[in-house]
Design an enzyme around this catalytic site. Sequence first.
Site, PDB file in Angstrom:
ATOM      1  N   GLY A  13       0.820  -1.215   0.000  1.00  0.00           N
ATOM      2  CA  GLY A  13       0.000   0.000   0.000  1.00  0.00           C
ATOM      3  C   GLY A  13       0.848   1.256   0.000  1.00  0.00           C
ATOM      4  O   GLY A  13       2.073   1.213  -0.113  1.00  0.00           O
ATOM      5  N   VAL A  15       1.401   3.570   2.454  1.00  0.00           N
ATOM      6  CA  VAL A  15       2.315   3.717   3.591  1.00  0.00           C
ATOM      7  C   VAL A  15       3.400   2.632   3.534  1.00  0.00           C
ATOM      8  O   VAL A  15       4.574   2.887   3.822  1.00  0.00           O
ATOM      9  CB  VAL A  15       1.544   3.666   4.939  1.00  0.00           C
ATOM     10  CG1 VAL A  15       2.497   3.688   6.120  1.00  0.00           C
ATOM     11  CG2 VAL A  15       0.566   4.831   5.026  1.00  0.00           C
ATOM     12  N   SER A  40      -1.771 -10.585  -2.910  1.00  0.00           N
ATOM     13  CA  SER A  40      -0.370 -10.276  -3.233  1.00  0.00           C
ATOM     14  C   SER A  40       0.598 -11.392  -2.867  1.00  0.00           C
ATOM     15  O   SER A  40       1.707 -11.467  -3.416  1.00  0.00           O
ATOM     16  CB  SER A  40       0.065  -9.025  -2.463  1.00  0.00           C
ATOM     17  OG  SER A  40      -0.841  -7.984  -2.652  1.00  0.00           O
ATOM     18  N   CYS A 142      -2.619  10.750  11.085  1.00  0.00           N
ATOM     19  CA  CYS A 142      -1.655  11.679  10.469  1.00  0.00           C
ATOM     20  C   CYS A 142      -1.911  13.151  10.808  1.00  0.00           C
ATOM     21  O   CYS A 142      -0.966  13.916  11.012  1.00  0.00           O
ATOM     22  CB  CYS A 142      -1.595  11.465   8.963  1.00  0.00           C
ATOM     23  SG  CYS A 142      -3.195  11.253   8.190  1.00  0.00           S
ATOM     24  N   SER A 172      -2.884  11.882  -0.535  1.00  0.00           N
ATOM     25  CA  SER A 172      -2.086  10.688  -0.222  1.00  0.00           C
ATOM     26  C   SER A 172      -2.486  10.104   1.140  1.00  0.00           C
ATOM     27  O   SER A 172      -2.187   8.944   1.423  1.00  0.00           O
ATOM     28  CB  SER A 172      -0.591  11.001  -0.246  1.00  0.00           C
ATOM     29  OG  SER A 172      -0.287  11.991   0.712  1.00  0.00           O
ATOM     30  N   HIS A 235      -0.508  17.803   5.168  1.00  0.00           N
ATOM     31  CA  HIS A 235      -1.778  18.240   5.761  1.00  0.00           C
ATOM     32  C   HIS A 235      -1.589  19.621   6.399  1.00  0.00           C
ATOM     33  O   HIS A 235      -0.709  19.804   7.257  1.00  0.00           O
ATOM     34  CB  HIS A 235      -2.216  17.262   6.856  1.00  0.00           C
ATOM     35  CG  HIS A 235      -2.656  15.915   6.357  1.00  0.00           C
ATOM     36  ND1 HIS A 235      -2.878  15.627   5.033  1.00  0.00           N
ATOM     37  CD2 HIS A 235      -2.950  14.777   7.042  1.00  0.00           C
ATOM     38  CE1 HIS A 235      -3.274  14.365   4.915  1.00  0.00           C
ATOM     39  NE2 HIS A 235      -3.317  13.821   6.121  1.00  0.00           N
TER      40      HIS A 235
END
Length: 346
Positions: A13, A15, A40, A142, A172, A235
């Site tokens: 992913g 991150v 995966s 975040c 993101s 952010h």
Amino acid sequence: MNKIPVAILGATGSVGQKFIELLTNHPWFEITELAASERSANKKYSEATKWVMSSRLKPELAGMEVKLCKPTLNSKLVFSALDASVAGEVETEFANNGYFVISNAKNHRFDEDVPLLIPEVNYNHLEIIKGKNGAIVTNPNCSTIGLTLAIKPLFDAFGIEQLNVVTMQAVSGGGYPGVPSLDILGNVVPFISGEEEKMKTEPLKILGSLKDNKIEHANFTISAQCNRVPVIDGHLETVQIKFKSKPTKNEIIEVWKNFKSLPQKLELPFAPKQPIYYFEEDHLPQPRLNSNLEKGMAVSVGRLREDEIFDYKFVVLSHNTVRGAAGGTLLAAELMKAQNYLNGIL
Ligand SMILES: NC(=O)c1ccc[n+]([C@@H]2O[C@H](COP(=O)([O-])OP(=O)(O)OC[C@H]3O[C@@H](n4cnc5c(N)ncnc54)[C@H](OP(=O)(O)O)[C@@H]3O)[C@@H](O)[C@H]2O)c1
């Protein structure tokens, strides 16, 4: 020094990819295993993921076979970038089997025996896992990380009574591929599921005090409104704050400029030299210009001025996938190693 082997859960992913990018040439840690879902597993990493980082993927990682997220991995230190739909159970299973899991997912953030860690802010909360042979440590949300780093020295110096925050969050932050382009280009989406609840509650645990091996949450009110904006990384948050004891503007700036903590004292590889940068310029900080300060690990503040309703208002900026996710996790792992919390790993 022999490097400590680490595994990444959710390696495919957004991150997970950032972890791989930041761990390249890390002086203490070395990626030895990558894991993700059944979709995966058993594929080469380069076939299981669409690499969207700007750096090149090293051939040895591109060719590494992706494993399942089962506690049969060899590396006892595990960085989790798992989707919240699975992180809860998987991380518990790992911790119960003697692994140290540092997670970006929300699931365990409020467990009593789990520190919600920002290394500069509440390094002492790691005490609750002292002596354990396997544990979960979580990285906050975040947006919470940028906000809480910026208010920590103010909370200590002046006390906080009330806080109002409005976020403008980068795309993101929603993972890959994230918000559809037709929803976000030339637009603002005034809702991010679950985000406002996290921002209202997480800072209070992080700023809480440790008593009898339990965390007593800080006691002030936070109001949060969260928006998704067409920015790639970084952010931006506007904050209004009412203090217990109102300082002068210069006192606030001095407290920000002088703030340093244990990661700086220990000179941890991922610690920014200065965690908080104050900008005098009226037009700063901006996501495109300032998110990468100190390799994305520093928080920028600016536009400090008196407020008509609260005492002061200001702007905070932080890199959401670096300080707000993978970079914050690496700093947590460095702190745990430096302070001997990784029982049985060293
Ligand atoms: N993006 C940010 O800025 C940010 C910041 C802070 C925290 N976070 C948190 O960090 C976590 C990862 O976020 P992200 O943005 O990287 O999400 P993402 O791009 O959607 O990646 C999710 C990862 O979870 C794996 N996964 C999904 N279902 C699974 C299953 N059943 N079993 C095992 N693995 C599974 C995926 O593997 P497959 O590819 O095999 O499906 C993928 O590797 C989330 O909990 C998120 O809330 C994100």
